[in-house]
Motif scaffolding. Sequence first.
Motif, PDB file in Angstrom:
ATOM      1  N   GLY A 138       5.846   8.850   5.323  1.00  0.00           N
ATOM      2  CA  GLY A 138       7.008   8.992   6.191  1.00  0.00           C
ATOM      3  C   GLY A 138       6.664   9.272   7.639  1.00  0.00           C
ATOM      4  N   ASP A 139       7.507  10.082   8.286  1.00  0.00           N
ATOM      5  CA  ASP A 139       7.361  10.346   9.722  1.00  0.00           C
ATOM      6  C   ASP A 139       6.039  11.006  10.082  1.00  0.00           C
ATOM      7  OD1 ASP A 139       9.928   9.438   9.647  1.00  0.00           O
ATOM      8  OD2 ASP A 139      10.864  11.279  10.350  1.00  0.00           O
ATOM      9  N   ALA A 140       5.414  11.690   9.135  1.00  0.00           N
ATOM     10  CA  ALA A 140       4.158  12.377   9.428  1.00  0.00           C
ATOM     11  C   ALA A 140       3.051  11.407   9.790  1.00  0.00           C
ATOM     12  CB  ALA A 140       3.724  13.220   8.227  1.00  0.00           C
ATOM     13  N   THR A 141       3.161  10.171   9.311  1.00  0.00           N
ATOM     14  CA  THR A 141       2.068   9.221   9.523  1.00  0.00           C
ATOM     15  C   THR A 141       2.505   7.906  10.141  1.00  0.00           C
ATOM     16  OG1 THR A 141       0.124   8.238   8.460  1.00  0.00           O
ATOM     17  CG2 THR A 141       2.191   8.108   7.250  1.00  0.00           C
ATOM     18  N   SER A 142       3.809   7.621  10.165  1.00  0.00           N
ATOM     19  CA  SER A 142       4.284   6.312  10.602  1.00  0.00           C
ATOM     20  C   SER A 142       5.090   6.396  11.884  1.00  0.00           C
ATOM     21  CB  SER A 142       5.148   5.667   9.506  1.00  0.00           C
ATOM     22  OG  SER A 142       5.709   4.446   9.961  1.00  0.00           O
ATOM     23  N   ALA A 143       4.916   5.391  12.753  1.00  0.00           N
ATOM     24  CA  ALA A 143       5.720   5.310  13.964  1.00  0.00           C
ATOM     25  C   ALA A 143       7.128   4.836  13.653  1.00  0.00           C
ATOM     26  CB  ALA A 143       5.062   4.356  14.955  1.00  0.00           C
ATOM     27  N   ARG A 144       7.321   4.232  12.478  1.00  0.00           N
ATOM     28  CA  ARG A 144       8.649   3.770  12.062  1.00  0.00           C
ATOM     29  C   ARG A 144       9.292   4.890  11.254  1.00  0.00           C
ATOM     30  NH1 ARG A 144       8.272  -2.603  10.469  1.00  0.00           N
ATOM     31  NH2 ARG A 144       7.012  -3.289  12.235  1.00  0.00           N
ATOM     32  N   GLN A 145      10.190   5.585  11.880  1.00  0.00           N
ATOM     33  CA  GLN A 145      10.710   6.818  11.294  1.00  0.00           C
ATOM     34  C   GLN A 145      12.049   6.552  10.615  1.00  0.00           C
ATOM     35  OE1 GLN A 145      10.525   9.201  14.881  1.00  0.00           O
ATOM     36  NE2 GLN A 145       8.536  10.017  14.327  1.00  0.00           N
ATOM     37  N   PHE A 146      11.974   6.084   9.363  1.00  0.00           N
ATOM     38  CA  PHE A 146      13.161   5.768   8.589  1.00  0.00           C
ATOM     39  C   PHE A 146      13.099   6.465   7.243  1.00  0.00           C
ATOM     40  CE2 PHE A 146      12.190   1.626  10.836  1.00  0.00           C
ATOM     41  CZ  PHE A 146      13.083   1.837  11.884  1.00  0.00           C
ATOM     42  N   THR A 147      14.260   6.919   6.783  1.00  0.00           N
ATOM     43  CA  THR A 147      14.340   7.538   5.461  1.00  0.00           C
ATOM     44  C   THR A 147      13.884   6.580   4.375  1.00  0.00           C
ATOM     45  OG1 THR A 147      16.117   9.033   6.116  1.00  0.00           O
ATOM     46  CG2 THR A 147      15.939   8.512   3.770  1.00  0.00           C
ATOM     47  N   HIS A 148      14.308   5.327   4.469  1.00  0.00           N
ATOM     48  CA  HIS A 148      13.953   4.361   3.427  1.00  0.00           C
ATOM     49  C   HIS A 148      12.463   4.026   3.446  1.00  0.00           C
ATOM     50  CE1 HIS A 148      15.658   2.299   6.959  1.00  0.00           C
ATOM     51  NE2 HIS A 148      14.757   1.359   6.759  1.00  0.00           N
ATOM     52  N   LEU A 149      11.827   4.138   4.609  1.00  0.00           N
ATOM     53  CA  LEU A 149      10.385   3.925   4.652  1.00  0.00           C
ATOM     54  C   LEU A 149       9.661   5.066   3.943  1.00  0.00           C
ATOM     55  CD1 LEU A 149       7.882   2.412   5.628  1.00  0.00           C
ATOM     56  CD2 LEU A 149       8.042   3.692   7.772  1.00  0.00           C
ATOM     57  N   ALA A 150      10.134   6.297   4.151  1.00  0.00           N
ATOM     58  CA  ALA A 150       9.529   7.439   3.463  1.00  0.00           C
ATOM     59  C   ALA A 150       9.683   7.298   1.949  1.00  0.00           C
ATOM     60  CB  ALA A 150      10.173   8.740   3.935  1.00  0.00           C
ATOM     61  N   GLY A 151      10.847   6.803   1.506  1.00  0.00           N
ATOM     62  CA  GLY A 151      11.046   6.575   0.082  1.00  0.00           C
ATOM     63  C   GLY A 151      10.116   5.513  -0.466  1.00  0.00           C
ATOM     64  N   TYR A 152       9.898   4.470   0.297  1.00  0.00           N
ATOM     65  CA  TYR A 152       8.945   3.421  -0.086  1.00  0.00           C
ATOM     66  C   TYR A 152       7.532   3.981  -0.189  1.00  0.00           C
ATOM     67  CZ  TYR A 152       5.814  -0.558   0.942  1.00  0.00           C
ATOM     68  OH  TYR A 152       4.785  -1.476   0.949  1.00  0.00           O
ATOM     69  N   HIS A 153       7.150   4.769   0.806  1.00  0.00           N
ATOM     70  CA  HIS A 153       5.831   5.414   0.766  1.00  0.00           C
ATOM     71  C   HIS A 153       5.689   6.295  -0.479  1.00  0.00           C
ATOM     72  CE1 HIS A 153       4.893   5.170   5.383  1.00  0.00           C
ATOM     73  NE2 HIS A 153       4.777   4.009   4.772  1.00  0.00           N
ATOM     74  N   ALA A 154       6.753   7.010  -0.808  1.00  0.00           N
ATOM     75  CA  ALA A 154       6.711   7.911  -1.969  1.00  0.00           C
ATOM     76  C   ALA A 154       6.366   7.146  -3.236  1.00  0.00           C
ATOM     77  CB  ALA A 154       8.056   8.620  -2.127  1.00  0.00           C
ATOM     78  N   GLY A 155       6.972   5.992  -3.417  1.00  0.00           N
ATOM     79  CA  GLY A 155       6.678   5.188  -4.596  1.00  0.00           C
ATOM     80  C   GLY A 155       5.227   4.758  -4.660  1.00  0.00           C
ATOM     81  N   LEU A 156       4.649   4.416  -3.519  1.00  0.00           N
ATOM     82  CA  LEU A 156       3.244   3.999  -3.485  1.00  0.00           C
ATOM     83  C   LEU A 156       2.321   5.163  -3.848  1.00  0.00           C
ATOM     84  CD1 LEU A 156       3.195   1.826  -0.228  1.00  0.00           C
ATOM     85  CD2 LEU A 156       3.495   1.068  -2.587  1.00  0.00           C
ATOM     86  N   VAL A 157       2.663   6.360  -3.390  1.00  0.00           N
ATOM     87  CA  VAL A 157       1.833   7.527  -3.683  1.00  0.00           C
ATOM     88  C   VAL A 157       1.904   7.884  -5.168  1.00  0.00           C
ATOM     89  CG1 VAL A 157       1.622  10.020  -3.314  1.00  0.00           C
ATOM     90  CG2 VAL A 157       1.836   8.479  -1.360  1.00  0.00           C
ATOM     91  N   GLY A 195      -0.995  11.594  17.605  1.00  0.00           N
ATOM     92  CA  GLY A 195      -0.065  12.636  17.231  1.00  0.00           C
ATOM     93  C   GLY A 195       0.413  12.561  15.798  1.00  0.00           C
ATOM     94  N   ARG A 196      -0.051  11.560  15.039  1.00  0.00           N
ATOM     95  CA  ARG A 196       0.331  11.393  13.637  1.00  0.00           C
ATOM     96  C   ARG A 196      -0.891  11.579  12.750  1.00  0.00           C
ATOM     97  NH1 ARG A 196       2.562   7.250  16.599  1.00  0.00           N
ATOM     98  NH2 ARG A 196       4.833   7.386  16.801  1.00  0.00           N
ATOM     99  N   VAL A 197      -0.632  11.842  11.470  1.00  0.00           N
ATOM    100  CA  VAL A 197      -1.737  11.927  10.525  1.00  0.00           C
ATOM    101  C   VAL A 197      -2.351  10.545  10.375  1.00  0.00           C
ATOM    102  CG1 VAL A 197      -2.403  12.459   8.162  1.00  0.00           C
ATOM    103  CG2 VAL A 197      -0.638  13.826   9.285  1.00  0.00           C
ATOM    104  N   LYS A 198      -3.638  10.471  10.527  1.00  0.00           N
ATOM    105  CA  LYS A 198      -4.334   9.190  10.377  1.00  0.00           C
ATOM    106  C   LYS A 198      -4.431   8.845   8.899  1.00  0.00           C
ATOM    107  CE  LYS A 198      -8.684   6.908  11.646  1.00  0.00           C
ATOM    108  NZ  LYS A 198     -10.017   7.106  12.307  1.00  0.00           N
ATOM    109  N   SER A 199      -3.958   7.647   8.546  1.00  0.00           N
ATOM    110  CA  SER A 199      -4.003   7.229   7.150  1.00  0.00           C
ATOM    111  C   SER A 199      -4.333   5.754   7.070  1.00  0.00           C
ATOM    112  CB  SER A 199      -2.665   7.506   6.449  1.00  0.00           C
ATOM    113  OG  SER A 199      -1.624   6.763   7.042  1.00  0.00           O
ATOM    114  N   ASP A 200      -4.821   5.342   5.895  1.00  0.00           N
ATOM    115  CA  ASP A 200      -5.175   3.939   5.702  1.00  0.00           C
ATOM    116  C   ASP A 200      -4.025   3.201   5.027  1.00  0.00           C
ATOM    117  OD1 ASP A 200      -5.255   4.679   3.023  1.00  0.00           O
ATOM    118  OD2 ASP A 200      -7.443   4.659   2.892  1.00  0.00           O
TER     119      ASP A 200
END
Length: 455
Positions: A285-304, A266-271
Amino acid sequence: MTRLHVDLCVIGAGSGGLSVAAGAVQMGARVTLIEGAKMGGDCLNFGCVPSKALLAAARAGKDHAAAMAHVAEAIAAIAPHDSEERFTALGCTVIRAFARFTSPREVEAGGTRITARRFVIATGARPAIPKIPGLDTVPFLTNETLFDPGPRPGHLLILGGGPLGVEMAQAHRQLGCAVTVIEASRILGREEPELAALVIDRLRAEGVTLIEGASAIRAGREGEAVTLALADGRSVTGTHLLLATGRVPALEALDLPAAGIETEGGRVKSDARLRTTNRRVFAIGDATSARQFTHLAGYHAGLVVRQALLALPARARADHIPRVTYTVPELAHIGLTEAEARERHGKSLTVITLPFSETDRAVTDAAGPGLVKLMVHRGRPVGVGIAGPQAGELIAPWALALTARLKLSVMASTVLPYPTLSEVSKRAAGTYFSGKLFDNAWVRRVVRAVQRVVP
C-alpha cells in the motif's frame, strides 16, 4: 515484557493490513495485528468513506450540519467490519500501540515483543505539509481534520488541485461555501487534458474559483481570515484553508534501520514481490507505492498472503490499477495515458475518442457531456480514460480487460443490454475495427468476390 511468537505480524490496520490479517488468520496462521491509531486507517476515518459520504450528502441537497452527520453515520456503519472486536473474534492478537522494530525479526509494541516468521508493513500515509513561510502561524485543515464537527466554512481555500482538492471543492460549493482552489501546475494535471476539462468546466460553472500555475509562497492571517500570497503577485483570502497537497508514507515510528529495511524516495524500498531489503518483511500500500489507493493496498494484500502463507510466487503489476475522481462528472483512468502510450509504442499506437452522445442512453437521460478515450496497441487496450456520469463504474470492464490482457475484439463483440451507458465502451472498441472494415479497398474486393462466387 510480554513475548509473542507468531507466523505473521501485520503493522497497520488500514485496508491493506486488515486484508492481510483477515486472510491469514482464516487460513490457519497465527497473526498479530498492531495499530497505534484508529482501526480502519485512512480509508475509513479520513479518506474514501468520509469524502464520498460528504459528496453524496452535498449532491442530495443536505445542509452542512446534515452532511457532516451523514459522514459520521457512514463511518459508524462501516467501522464494525474493521474493528478490534471483529479481528479478535477472527483469532488475531490485536495490539493497540505503535510498533517499532528492535531487530530484523522482532518488533515491540505496547509492552509486548513480537517475534514473527514474516512481517507486513502496512502503515499507510499521512498528509504532506508543504514548506510555506508563515504556514505554521495559521490554522489549516487536512483530510484528517476536515471531517471533524464544526461550522460551515464561509470561504474555503484549497491548496492543491488533485483528486482530493477538486472533490472537496465541489462538495463544499454544493454545501453553500465559497471555494477557491490554488494549484501550482494544472488542475488534475495527471489526467488526460480533454477529460479533465469536463470536470474543470463543471466546477467553474458551479462557481468554484480555480487558480492554476500559481504556487503559494507565503501564508498569513488578517484577523480571523487566512491569506495566501501567490508567486504571480496575487493573494487570496478565505475563512478556512484545506491542504490537499498529497500524502507521505507514515514510517517515522518504525525504526526501519534496526530491521535492515531501506527506504527510497521516502517510501519503503521493495521489489516486485513486495519484499523489502529484509527478506522476512513485506511492505504494501501507501508505505511502499506512489499510487496511493485503497484498492491497490487490497491487491498487494492478496499477493502477500499468497507468498507468506502458501509459499507461492507472486509479482505485483501496476498497469491494471484504475483510479477514479468522484466529482460530477466522474473521471476514471486505467493503464497508460496518451502521452505515456505514445512514448512507449510510437506510431503503432491508435487513439480513439468517443463522446457519450454516441450512446442512446446518454441522450434519453440527458446525461450531460462525457468522453471515452481509448489507447490501443496491436489490437489490445493499453490505456482507457473516461469522463462522464458513472465513469467509476464504466471503467470496470476495462479493468478486467487490462488485468487479463484481453484483445479489444472481446469488448467489441460483447453483447450489452440496450440502452445502457456501457455501450459507449463497446462503441469505442468497435470504432477501432470499423476503420479496418469499412471504406477498406481490400475488404470491398473480398466482398465483391464472395458475392460473385457464393450462390
